[in-house]
Scaffold this motif. Sequence first.
Motif, PDB file in Angstrom:
ATOM      1  N   LEU A  20      -1.794   5.592 -37.492  1.00  0.00           N
ATOM      2  CA  LEU A  20      -3.113   5.223 -38.006  1.00  0.00           C
ATOM      3  C   LEU A  20      -3.832   4.290 -37.048  1.00  0.00           C
ATOM      4  O   LEU A  20      -5.030   4.434 -36.795  1.00  0.00           O
ATOM      5  N   GLN A  21      -3.088   3.345 -36.471  1.00  0.00           N
ATOM      6  CA  GLN A  21      -3.697   2.431 -35.510  1.00  0.00           C
ATOM      7  C   GLN A  21      -4.155   3.187 -34.259  1.00  0.00           C
ATOM      8  O   GLN A  21      -5.205   2.882 -33.701  1.00  0.00           O
ATOM      9  N   CYS A  24      -7.473   4.844 -35.198  1.00  0.00           N
ATOM     10  CA  CYS A  24      -8.574   3.884 -35.307  1.00  0.00           C
ATOM     11  C   CYS A  24      -9.034   3.392 -33.936  1.00  0.00           C
ATOM     12  O   CYS A  24     -10.232   3.363 -33.636  1.00  0.00           O
ATOM     13  N   THR A  25      -8.088   3.012 -33.087  1.00  0.00           N
ATOM     14  CA  THR A  25      -8.446   2.507 -31.757  1.00  0.00           C
ATOM     15  C   THR A  25      -9.046   3.617 -30.906  1.00  0.00           C
ATOM     16  O   THR A  25     -10.020   3.401 -30.178  1.00  0.00           O
ATOM     17  N   ASN A  27     -10.757   6.158 -31.986  1.00  0.00           N
ATOM     18  CA  ASN A  27     -12.128   6.370 -32.466  1.00  0.00           C
ATOM     19  C   ASN A  27     -13.078   5.319 -31.896  1.00  0.00           C
ATOM     20  O   ASN A  27     -14.195   5.648 -31.483  1.00  0.00           O
ATOM     21  N   SER A  28     -12.655   4.066 -31.883  1.00  0.00           N
ATOM     22  CA  SER A  28     -13.488   3.004 -31.318  1.00  0.00           C
ATOM     23  C   SER A  28     -13.756   3.241 -29.840  1.00  0.00           C
ATOM     24  O   SER A  28     -14.885   3.084 -29.372  1.00  0.00           O
ATOM     25  N   HIS A  91      -1.919  -6.724 -35.064  1.00  0.00           N
ATOM     26  CA  HIS A  91      -2.468  -7.078 -36.365  1.00  0.00           C
ATOM     27  C   HIS A  91      -2.159  -8.552 -36.612  1.00  0.00           C
ATOM     28  O   HIS A  91      -1.122  -9.058 -36.160  1.00  0.00           O
ATOM     29  N   SER A 116      -6.091  -6.446 -34.349  1.00  0.00           N
ATOM     30  CA  SER A 116      -6.480  -5.159 -34.918  1.00  0.00           C
ATOM     31  C   SER A 116      -6.808  -5.370 -36.387  1.00  0.00           C
ATOM     32  O   SER A 116      -6.238  -6.256 -37.022  1.00  0.00           O
ATOM     33  N   PRO A 117      -7.738  -4.619 -36.923  1.00  0.00           N
ATOM     34  CA  PRO A 117      -8.480  -3.577 -36.217  1.00  0.00           C
ATOM     35  C   PRO A 117      -9.345  -4.183 -35.109  1.00  0.00           C
ATOM     36  O   PRO A 117      -9.846  -5.291 -35.229  1.00  0.00           O
ATOM     37  N   GLU A 120     -15.364  -3.870 -31.921  1.00  0.00           N
ATOM     38  CA  GLU A 120     -15.977  -3.090 -30.848  1.00  0.00           C
ATOM     39  C   GLU A 120     -16.614  -3.954 -29.774  1.00  0.00           C
ATOM     40  O   GLU A 120     -16.578  -3.610 -28.596  1.00  0.00           O
TER      41      GLU A 120
END
Length: 150
Positions: A20-21, A24-25, A27-28, A91, A116-117, A120
């Motif tokens: 999941l991390q 997310c990363t 995507n950023s 995290h 994390s998250p 940006e």
Amino acid sequence: MNASWIPREYRIALVDSDALQRICTSNSLSVLGADSAPFGRMSELVAAIRAGHQFDAVIIGIHADAAKTISKLSDVEDAAGRPLPVLYVAHHTELQIVHRLPAQVLAQESFRLLPSPVDEDALIEWLDALDRRDGRDGRHAGIGFLRVGP
């Protein structure tokens, strides 16, 4: 997000045992104009580099196996034939793990840790530092410590 920032295309290796991390990363990074390739383990990254894939930098998720993961960074650099800039992500619940990393890792001038998250704007700052890199030895000017906390 800084609207005046114009993204450059980077190829970032994203190593994190947490799927999941990684998503997310990744995507950023994508939103900011950087391409990323996700890996669950450092050995997968080493194999990709030996297969001919090239990367501009590495983002490593810090978890319980952080010392073991970071110990494999020399294998990545050997496969790449050069040092790569590294960004560590942890995290806030795992920050105590960071203090158990080898002193030589924490003392590196280029050591950079983001919570994390990943924010940006902080990621933009890190990518911008890649723009200022000193291509001669693979070390990048402008990458330094960032205070993190819950």
